[in-house]
Design a protein around this motif. Sequence first.
Motif, PDB file in Angstrom:
ATOM      1  N   HIS A 183       0.806  -1.221   0.000  1.00 10.94           N
ATOM      2  CA  HIS A 183       0.000   0.000   0.000  1.00 10.94           C
ATOM      3  C   HIS A 183       0.836   1.266   0.000  1.00 10.94           C
ATOM      4  O   HIS A 183       0.340   2.340  -0.380  1.00 10.94           O
ATOM      5  N   SER A 184       2.117   1.182   0.391  1.00  9.66           N
ATOM      6  CA  SER A 184       2.956   2.383   0.325  1.00  9.66           C
ATOM      7  C   SER A 184       4.424   1.998   0.386  1.00  9.66           C
ATOM      8  O   SER A 184       4.794   0.931   0.896  1.00  9.66           O
ATOM      9  N   MET A 185       5.247   2.901  -0.151  1.00  6.28           N
ATOM     10  CA  MET A 185       6.698   2.737  -0.042  1.00  6.28           C
ATOM     11  C   MET A 185       7.351   4.109  -0.030  1.00  6.28           C
ATOM     12  O   MET A 185       6.832   5.076  -0.580  1.00  6.28           O
ATOM     13  N   HIS A 186       8.511   4.166   0.624  1.00 10.16           N
ATOM     14  CA  HIS A 186       9.285   5.397   0.741  1.00 10.16           C
ATOM     15  C   HIS A 186      10.759   5.032   0.540  1.00 10.16           C
ATOM     16  O   HIS A 186      11.245   4.050   1.116  1.00 10.16           O
ATOM     17  N   SER A 187      11.472   5.830  -0.255  1.00  8.59           N
ATOM     18  CA  SER A 187      12.828   5.415  -0.626  1.00  8.59           C
ATOM     19  C   SER A 187      13.747   6.603  -0.823  1.00  8.59           C
ATOM     20  O   SER A 187      13.304   7.739  -1.041  1.00  8.59           O
ATOM     21  N   TYR A 188      15.058   6.309  -0.774  1.00 10.43           N
ATOM     22  CA  TYR A 188      16.103   7.296  -1.050  1.00 10.43           C
ATOM     23  C   TYR A 188      17.126   6.694  -2.008  1.00 10.43           C
ATOM     24  O   TYR A 188      17.569   5.556  -1.831  1.00 10.43           O
ATOM     25  N   PHE A 189      17.503   7.490  -3.011  1.00 14.11           N
ATOM     26  CA  PHE A 189      18.587   7.128  -3.919  1.00 14.11           C
ATOM     27  C   PHE A 189      19.878   7.727  -3.358  1.00 14.11           C
ATOM     28  O   PHE A 189      19.981   8.945  -3.190  1.00 14.11           O
ATOM     29  N   LEU A 190      20.836   6.879  -3.061  1.00 15.08           N
ATOM     30  CA  LEU A 190      22.047   7.321  -2.372  1.00 15.08           C
ATOM     31  C   LEU A 190      23.240   7.507  -3.299  1.00 15.08           C
ATOM     32  O   LEU A 190      24.024   8.444  -3.148  1.00 15.08           O
TER      33      LEU A 190
END
Length: 289
Positions: free
Chosen positions: A57-64
């Motif tokens: 239902h949801s996702m949160h991410s960072y490109f490092l």
Amino acid sequence: MTTVNDLLNLLVLEQISETEFNGTSETIGNPIVFGGQVLAQAIHAASKTITNGRILHSMHSYFLEPGDLELPITYSVSVIRDGGSFSVRRVTAHQKETTIFILSASFHKKEEGYNHQIEMPTNLKQPEALLSWTDILQQYGEFLPKSLKSFFEIERPIEFKPVLLGNPLEKKDLPPVSNVWFKLKGNVSGLDMATKKQILTYISDYNILVSALNPHASKAHWGNTQTASLDHSMWYFRDFDFDDWLLYSMESPNASSARGFARGHIFTREGKLIASVAQEGLMRPKNKK
């Protein structure tokens, strides 16, 4: 990649252990790994550890760090929680000793509840009346800037049709909005919900920063601006199919400090809201340090 089958093959990961998976990369015209690919593969890896039938239902991410197209990407999944209604996974992606990406994803058991949504933008041209990226290349390729022409020449499993076709030679600022119809190429029947969400996530990293660059189009373009996805969040609301055109409606509330913020909503042609997206991206003028 030319059809949805090629994209599905890209999402297939080699399982190393119960919580580790390897993925390969395909270019979309950039010298580094496409962010949408890493997003989709990471969600695929996380879903492999869900055994209770819960849905993303949801996702949160960072490109490092930028990904190397020539190296495999290893996705390590941590089981954070399996509660009464929700399951949470953390995914770390790395190449050799370098961590390039992190993601948190939440999966929810099926429940019934209240229901409302915002309305889809009205008075937009339908996709049948618009030019696709392929059409633009064929009709105007000799007039396009070299970098844009090279980007359009890459074959993709998705057809995009922008509602507003900006002239890159006009040097005119545009409103901080962008609406793009899109559709998969090839046979899309029989896709399960988890796979459809992975594909939708892959596509969600296309086009979104256009809305943040539009207000500066008189002086900024893809050739003189360093851009990169910094973070990406997505919420998935309703079931859908890829058998018709979908609308990606995007806007940018802010750009400052060499970063642009954009958010978007994805609708079916009938107006059903199926997902929302938020992203902040680097927008650094190349002539400034």
